[in-house]
Design a protein around this motif. Structure first.
Motif, PDB file in Angstrom:
ATOM      1  N   SER A 134       0.843  -1.202   0.000  1.00 39.34           N
ATOM      2  CA  SER A 134       0.000   0.000   0.000  1.00 39.34           C
ATOM      3  C   SER A 134       0.870   1.241   0.000  1.00 39.34           C
ATOM      4  N   LEU A 135       0.342   2.322  -0.577  1.00 41.39           N
ATOM      5  CA  LEU A 135       1.051   3.600  -0.493  1.00 41.39           C
ATOM      6  C   LEU A 135       1.130   4.077   0.953  1.00 41.39           C
ATOM      7  N   ALA A 136       0.259   3.528   1.820  1.00 36.81           N
ATOM      8  CA  ALA A 136       0.323   3.895   3.249  1.00 36.81           C
ATOM      9  C   ALA A 136       1.695   3.562   3.825  1.00 36.81           C
ATOM     10  N   GLY A 137       2.341   2.549   3.281  1.00 32.01           N
ATOM     11  CA  GLY A 137       3.663   2.146   3.766  1.00 32.01           C
ATOM     12  C   GLY A 137       4.765   3.114   3.373  1.00 32.01           C
ATOM     13  N   GLU A 138       4.451   4.058   2.478  1.00 40.24           N
ATOM     14  CA  GLU A 138       5.449   5.030   2.021  1.00 40.24           C
ATOM     15  C   GLU A 138       5.369   6.320   2.829  1.00 40.24           C
ATOM     16  N   LEU A 139       4.329   6.410   3.674  1.00 36.79           N
ATOM     17  CA  LEU A 139       4.051   7.670   4.366  1.00 36.79           C
ATOM     18  C   LEU A 139       4.076   7.490   5.876  1.00 36.79           C
ATOM     19  N   VAL A 140       4.228   8.615   6.595  1.00 36.83           N
ATOM     20  CA  VAL A 140       3.984   8.592   8.038  1.00 36.83           C
ATOM     21  C   VAL A 140       2.472   8.628   8.194  1.00 36.83           C
ATOM     22  N   PHE A 141       1.889   7.678   8.931  1.00 41.14           N
ATOM     23  CA  PHE A 141       0.438   7.549   8.911  1.00 41.14           C
ATOM     24  C   PHE A 141      -0.165   7.403  10.302  1.00 41.14           C
ATOM     25  N   PRO A 142      -0.348   8.549  11.041  1.00 36.60           N
ATOM     26  CA  PRO A 142      -1.019   8.441  12.332  1.00 36.60           C
ATOM     27  C   PRO A 142      -2.411   7.863  12.135  1.00 36.60           C
ATOM     28  N   THR A 143      -2.895   7.112  13.062  1.00 37.62           N
ATOM     29  CA  THR A 143      -4.184   6.381  13.066  1.00 37.62           C
ATOM     30  C   THR A 143      -4.149   5.095  12.250  1.00 37.62           C
ATOM     31  N   MET A 144      -2.996   4.814  11.604  1.00 40.34           N
ATOM     32  CA  MET A 144      -2.831   3.545  10.900  1.00 40.34           C
ATOM     33  C   MET A 144      -1.393   3.056  11.118  1.00 40.34           C
ATOM     34  N   ALA A 145      -0.865   3.240  12.336  1.00 39.42           N
ATOM     35  CA  ALA A 145       0.570   3.045  12.568  1.00 39.42           C
ATOM     36  C   ALA A 145       1.026   1.620  12.263  1.00 39.42           C
ATOM     37  N   ALA A 146       0.325   0.618  12.819  1.00 38.22           N
ATOM     38  CA  ALA A 146       0.783  -0.768  12.629  1.00 38.22           C
ATOM     39  C   ALA A 146       0.595  -1.189  11.168  1.00 38.22           C
ATOM     40  N   TYR A 147      -0.512  -0.751  10.561  1.00 42.55           N
ATOM     41  CA  TYR A 147      -0.778  -1.107   9.155  1.00 42.55           C
ATOM     42  C   TYR A 147       0.299  -0.505   8.246  1.00 42.55           C
ATOM     43  N   ALA A 148       0.588   0.802   8.427  1.00 39.48           N
ATOM     44  CA  ALA A 148       1.591   1.460   7.585  1.00 39.48           C
ATOM     45  C   ALA A 148       2.953   0.793   7.778  1.00 39.48           C
ATOM     46  N   ALA A 149       3.260   0.423   9.024  1.00 42.93           N
ATOM     47  CA  ALA A 149       4.552  -0.245   9.295  1.00 42.93           C
ATOM     48  C   ALA A 149       4.604  -1.603   8.614  1.00 42.93           C
ATOM     49  N   ALA A 150       3.492  -2.336   8.660  1.00 38.73           N
ATOM     50  CA  ALA A 150       3.456  -3.673   8.035  1.00 38.73           C
ATOM     51  C   ALA A 150       3.652  -3.559   6.531  1.00 38.73           C
ATOM     52  N   LYS A 151       2.983  -2.587   5.910  1.00 39.52           N
ATOM     53  CA  LYS A 151       3.084  -2.444   4.454  1.00 39.52           C
ATOM     54  C   LYS A 151       4.488  -1.959   4.056  1.00 39.52           C
ATOM     55  N   ALA A 152       5.081  -1.072   4.880  1.00 38.30           N
ATOM     56  CA  ALA A 152       6.456  -0.633   4.601  1.00 38.30           C
ATOM     57  C   ALA A 152       7.396  -1.836   4.627  1.00 38.30           C
ATOM     58  N   CYS A 153       7.182  -2.697   5.603  1.00 33.10           N
ATOM     59  CA  CYS A 153       8.006  -3.906   5.757  1.00 33.10           C
ATOM     60  C   CYS A 153       7.829  -4.818   4.531  1.00 33.10           C
ATOM     61  N   LEU A 154       6.574  -5.009   4.107  1.00 34.24           N
ATOM     62  CA  LEU A 154       6.303  -5.906   2.977  1.00 34.24           C
ATOM     63  C   LEU A 154       6.924  -5.365   1.682  1.00 34.24           C
ATOM     64  N   THR A 155       6.788  -4.053   1.449  1.00 32.38           N
ATOM     65  CA  THR A 155       7.360  -3.470   0.226  1.00 32.38           C
ATOM     66  C   THR A 155       8.875  -3.605   0.232  1.00 32.38           C
ATOM     67  N   SER A 156       9.477  -3.279   1.371  1.00 32.95           N
ATOM     68  CA  SER A 156      10.932  -3.327   1.456  1.00 32.95           C
ATOM     69  C   SER A 156      11.444  -4.760   1.239  1.00 32.95           C
ATOM     70  N   PHE A 157      10.809  -5.707   1.912  1.00 27.90           N
ATOM     71  CA  PHE A 157      11.219  -7.114   1.746  1.00 27.90           C
ATOM     72  C   PHE A 157      11.084  -7.535   0.277  1.00 27.90           C
ATOM     73  N   SER A 158       9.947  -7.206  -0.334  1.00 29.40           N
ATOM     74  CA  SER A 158       9.671  -7.665  -1.704  1.00 29.40           C
ATOM     75  C   SER A 158      10.701  -7.110  -2.677  1.00 29.40           C
ATOM     76  N   GLN A 159      11.053  -5.820  -2.512  1.00 24.27           N
ATOM     77  CA  GLN A 159      12.019  -5.217  -3.432  1.00 24.27           C
ATOM     78  C   GLN A 159      13.398  -5.842  -3.275  1.00 24.27           C
ATOM     79  N   SER A 160      13.822  -6.017  -2.038  1.00 24.84           N
ATOM     80  CA  SER A 160      15.158  -6.596  -1.806  1.00 24.84           C
ATOM     81  C   SER A 160      15.216  -8.033  -2.303  1.00 24.84           C
ATOM     82  N   PHE A 161      14.173  -8.798  -2.019  1.00 25.17           N
ATOM     83  CA  PHE A 161      14.147 -10.212  -2.436  1.00 25.17           C
ATOM     84  C   PHE A 161      14.105 -10.307  -3.966  1.00 25.17           C
ATOM     85  N   ASP A 162      13.361  -9.391  -4.604  1.00 22.54           N
ATOM     86  CA  ASP A 162      13.303  -9.401  -6.072  1.00 22.54           C
ATOM     87  C   ASP A 162      14.686  -9.138  -6.665  1.00 22.54           C
TER      88      ASP A 162
END
Ligand SMILES: NC(=O)c1ccc[n+]([C@@H]2O[C@H](COP(=O)([O-])OP(=O)(O)OC[C@H]3O[C@@H](n4cnc5c(N)ncnc54)[C@H](OP(=O)(O)O)[C@@H]3O)[C@@H](O)[C@H]2O)c1
Length: 251
Positions: A134-162
């Motif tokens: 999600s684009l939420a993972g690219e932003l600082v996102f109050p009220t969606m902290a755990a979700y934004a962190a999870a998506k940031a983690c998923l994007t970062s992992f996917s890019q590095s693994f690719d």
């Protein structure tokens, strides 16, 4: 093209639209989600077009069912789409829900990505694993902290693994949509909020993802407004970005 596709979170929203889009391409499907009635209804409908199997599983607790399927069948297209969010300040929800957000949106897709890639490698097959982040993972996102962190983690992992895998014929792609017209907002707000009127349709998002898969594009950010805001926020001074986030999210 593809011999078999596994889609998680196929009982609703984007996952359901992706299942319909892949069925149009005549790709045999394996659909998963928790809601067995919805799974069965969609499978019955799409079986008029392609072979469809279903695996009911809670990604927070029953991933072994899906891992067994990946290890034995090595499907050449896997779409990790299932996800959820809870709106509200982090301390207004139990810690267990924050951890489940991380489990379903990050840990589960990362585990399934690793198992799918391993199975493809052992079988000597090429394939695509697409993670719906999600684009939420690219932003600082109050009220969606755990979700934004999870998506940031998923994007970062996917890019590095690719990057590790791209010389093989196994690719790990990330799709980063902005708001989509699905049940996501109602579920995240306990039925209090609907998606914004500017949100894209799930059919549009599914088409974008199908085209990304065909192009083997490592990362796709859409829609334009959120993608632009995410890009801009990388170049502006952090203090400006935080000031604007605080103005838009008065807590
Ligand atoms: N909608 C948006 O604005 C938006 C924006 C950016 C990214 N996304 C991402 O797009 C993806 C699809 O979401 P959506 O918008 O289509 O929302 P949705 O309509 O609420 O669908 C979510 C899907 O995930 C499944 N799911 C949730 N928790 C699960 C669990 N513990 N175990 C197994 N399946 C689970 C649900 O299945 P069951 O109910 O059957 O369990 C459902 O099929 C998610 O990854 C989301 O983060 C959405």
């Amino acid at each position: 093209m593809f011999n078999q596709a596994l889609i998680t979170g196929a009982t609703s929203g984007l996952g359901e639209a992706l299942a319909r889009r892949l069925a149009q391409e005549k790709i045999p499907l394996v659909l998963t989600g928790r809601n067995q009635d919805r799974l069965a209804a969609l499978a019955q409908e799409l079986r008029r077009i392609v072979p469809v199997a279903t695996i009911a599983a809670d990604l927070a607790a029953e991933r072994e069912k899906l891992i067994y399927f990946l290890q034995t069948e090595a499907p050449d297209l896997v779409i990790n789409n299932a996800g959820f969010c809870f709106y509200g300040e982090a301390l207004s929800h139990p810690t267990s829900i924050q951890l489940e957000t991380l489990e379903v949106n990050a840990i589960a897709p990362i585990e399934l990505t690793l198992e799918a890639a391993k199975a493809l490698k052992i079988a000597g097959k090429s394939g695509v694993i697409l993670n719906v982040s999600s684009l939420a993972g690219e932003l600082v996102f109050p009220t969606m902290a755990a979700y934004a962190a999870a998506k940031a983690c998923l994007t970062s992992f996917s890019q590095s693994f690719d990057e590790e895998m791209r010389r093989s014929s196994i690719r790990i792609l990330s799709a980063l949509p902005g708001q989509i017209q699905t049940e996501f907002s109602q579920r995240a707000s306990n039925q209090k909020k609907d998606h914004s009127s500017k949100a894209m349709t799930k059919e549009y998002a599914a088409e974008k993802i199908w085209r990304q898969i065909l192009k083997r594009k490592q990362v796709e950010r859409f829609n334009a407004l959120y993608a632009w805001a995410a890009k801009l926020s990388r170049y502006l001074p952090r203090s400006w970005v935080l000031k604007s986030i605080r103005r838009d999210n008065p807590l």
